[in-house]
Design a protein around this motif. Structure first.
Motif, PDB file in Angstrom:
ATOM      1  N   ALA A   7       9.080  -8.855  -3.690  1.00 52.65           N
ATOM      2  CA  ALA A   7       9.065 -10.306  -3.917  1.00 52.65           C
ATOM      3  C   ALA A   7      10.235 -10.734  -4.796  1.00 52.65           C
ATOM      4  N   MET A   8      10.593  -9.917  -5.783  1.00 52.81           N
ATOM      5  CA  MET A   8      11.725 -10.246  -6.649  1.00 52.81           C
ATOM      6  C   MET A   8      13.036 -10.229  -5.879  1.00 52.81           C
ATOM      7  N   VAL A  33       4.564  -4.053   2.709  1.00 54.22           N
ATOM      8  CA  VAL A  33       5.432  -3.124   1.983  1.00 54.22           C
ATOM      9  C   VAL A  33       4.680  -1.815   1.750  1.00 54.22           C
ATOM     10  N   LEU A  34       5.294  -0.694   2.086  1.00 53.22           N
ATOM     11  CA  LEU A  34       4.699   0.623   1.829  1.00 53.22           C
ATOM     12  C   LEU A  34       5.541   1.371   0.797  1.00 53.22           C
ATOM     13  N   GLY A  64       0.851  -1.183   0.000  1.00 50.62           N
ATOM     14  CA  GLY A  64       0.000   0.000   0.000  1.00 50.62           C
ATOM     15  C   GLY A  64       0.882   1.226   0.000  1.00 50.62           C
ATOM     16  N   ARG A  65       0.269   2.372  -0.102  1.00 47.74           N
ATOM     17  CA  ARG A  65       1.065   3.608  -0.046  1.00 47.74           C
ATOM     18  C   ARG A  65       1.413   3.958   1.382  1.00 47.74           C
ATOM     19  N   GLY A  78       8.978   0.630  -0.902  1.00 46.50           N
ATOM     20  CA  GLY A  78       9.155   0.494  -2.343  1.00 46.50           C
ATOM     21  C   GLY A  78       7.936  -0.151  -2.978  1.00 46.50           C
ATOM     22  N   TYR A  79       8.118  -0.656  -4.196  1.00 48.27           N
ATOM     23  CA  TYR A  79       7.024  -1.312  -4.906  1.00 48.27           C
ATOM     24  C   TYR A  79       6.909  -2.759  -4.456  1.00 48.27           C
ATOM     25  N   VAL A  80       5.676  -3.186  -4.198  1.00 55.15           N
ATOM     26  CA  VAL A  80       5.485  -4.485  -3.572  1.00 55.15           C
ATOM     27  C   VAL A  80       5.951  -5.626  -4.466  1.00 55.15           C
TER      28      VAL A  80
END
Length: 342
Positions: free
Chosen positions: A291-292, A270-271, A243-244, A285-287
């Motif tokens: 995962a990567m 993750v925000l 989320g943001r 960061g980007y969710v």
């Protein structure tokens, strides 16, 4: 005169009336092909036209461009036949299909989970227990015939259920969500079509699962995880919920409780834009990138992703191209607003 659609590799064939999307005719004939939004946006129903010609329909170039068409791809929810067709598509087991039904539903409970998220519980007819697969969605039919789609957050039951839980995000100016966050009252009645979609747990696999959610895309992921836990499925599950800001993770404590109680479940919140008020010390960061970072090699995994189309599309692209995820092990449901579908 109807056209004949032949599916490969199964060899199943069915009649498709002129002007009818290939997907709709197939579903009407009892076949089960992958699909989600039915609006030409999510690309879940993308397949290859091996023989014949189609009208591609009103598909945005970002979802199906000219290069895709040259390679034979079409989105079956929009493509209508111009000739008999041979279509290569990964059909699903018909035993996994549950034919959708129309029914009334009554608002039983409304719980504000965040400033812009309402958890709504709908009561279904008592004399007709309803079946669905964890991860599927339903449509609410408005009086003018338009629809609003919501994933089912509750857990299915082999005997059928009499209530479903939905997570609704307020979109200011959105006709239905303005009503939900404004005038909607308990015991209000709505008409549903349920269940819909091919986003559900592939229980025959033994692969570890990466579950990716953004915003209220958590709803079907909640259903998947709680279903897996209820079934005693011990495959490793890593949940990434993005989320943001902190309030976007509106059921954070529930997700954390799964990880606390079950050794095969891991939760990674993750925000992307935490504020000082978030007092956030977790991942940022980007969710899908989180995962990567944790799984640079996804070749032995399955991924279940739900959320904004930009998140789902980026995950699909990067996990396959950069992490070695087999394309047919990426299962997704992109959350689309009424504006997205126009």
């Amino acid at each position: 005169m109807d056209y004949t659609i032949t599916l490969q590799p199964s060899g199943h064939a069915y009649a498709c009336p002129p002007g009818t999307p290939v997907l709709k005719a197939g579903l009407d004939n009892g076949l089960f092909m992958p699909y989600s939004c039915r609006s030409g946006i999510c690309r879940t129903c993308r397949a290859t036209i091996v023989e014949g010609r189609v009208d591609y329909g009103d598909v945005h170039p970002s979802c199906l461009d000219e290069d895709d068409k040259r390679q034979g791809y079409a989105l079956l929810c929009k493509a209508t036949p111009l000739t008999d067709l041979v279509v290569q598509v990964n059909e699903l087991d018909p035993s996994d299909a549950i034919r959708s039904k129309y029914m009334p539903a009554r608002v039983l409970k409304m719980e504000r989970a965040a400033d812009d998220v309402m958890i709504v519980t709908l009561g279904l007819p008592m004399n007709e227990p309803t079946l669905f697969r964890a991860g599927q969605y339903l449509d609410i039919l408005l009086q003018d015939g338009t629809r609003r789609s919501y994933s089912i957050a509750s857990v299915p039951d082999n005997e059928g259920v009499r209530q479903v839980e939905l997570h609704m995000r307020h979109l200011p100016g959105g006709r239905f969500t303005d009503h939900v966050f404004g005038a909607m009252k308990l015991r209000e009645i709505h008409k549903l079509e349920i269940p819909l979609g091919s986003f559900f747990l592939r229980e025959q696999s033994d692969k570890p699962m990466i579950m990716l959610a953004s915003g209220t895309g958590f709803a079907p992921i909640k259903s998947l995880i709680e279903h897996a836990l209820a079934r005693g499925i011990r495959r490793p599950i890593t949940l990434y919920w993005g989320g943001r800001k902190r309030t976007d993770l509106y059921l954070h404590d529930l997700a954390q409780s799964w990880a606390d109680r079950h050794g095969h479940v891991r939760f990674v919140p993750v925000l992307s834009e935490p504020t000082p008020a978030c007092a956030w010390t977790g991942r940022t960061g980007y969710v899908h990138l989180a995962a990567m970072e944790d799984f640079p090699d996804m070749s032995g995994h399955q991924v279940y992703a739900c959320g904004a189309p930009v998140v789902v599309d980026a995950a699909r692209r990067d996990y396959v191209a950069r992490c070695g995820l087999p394309e047919d092990e990426f299962f997704a449901d992109a959350f689309l607003t009424a504006a997205d579908k126009r």
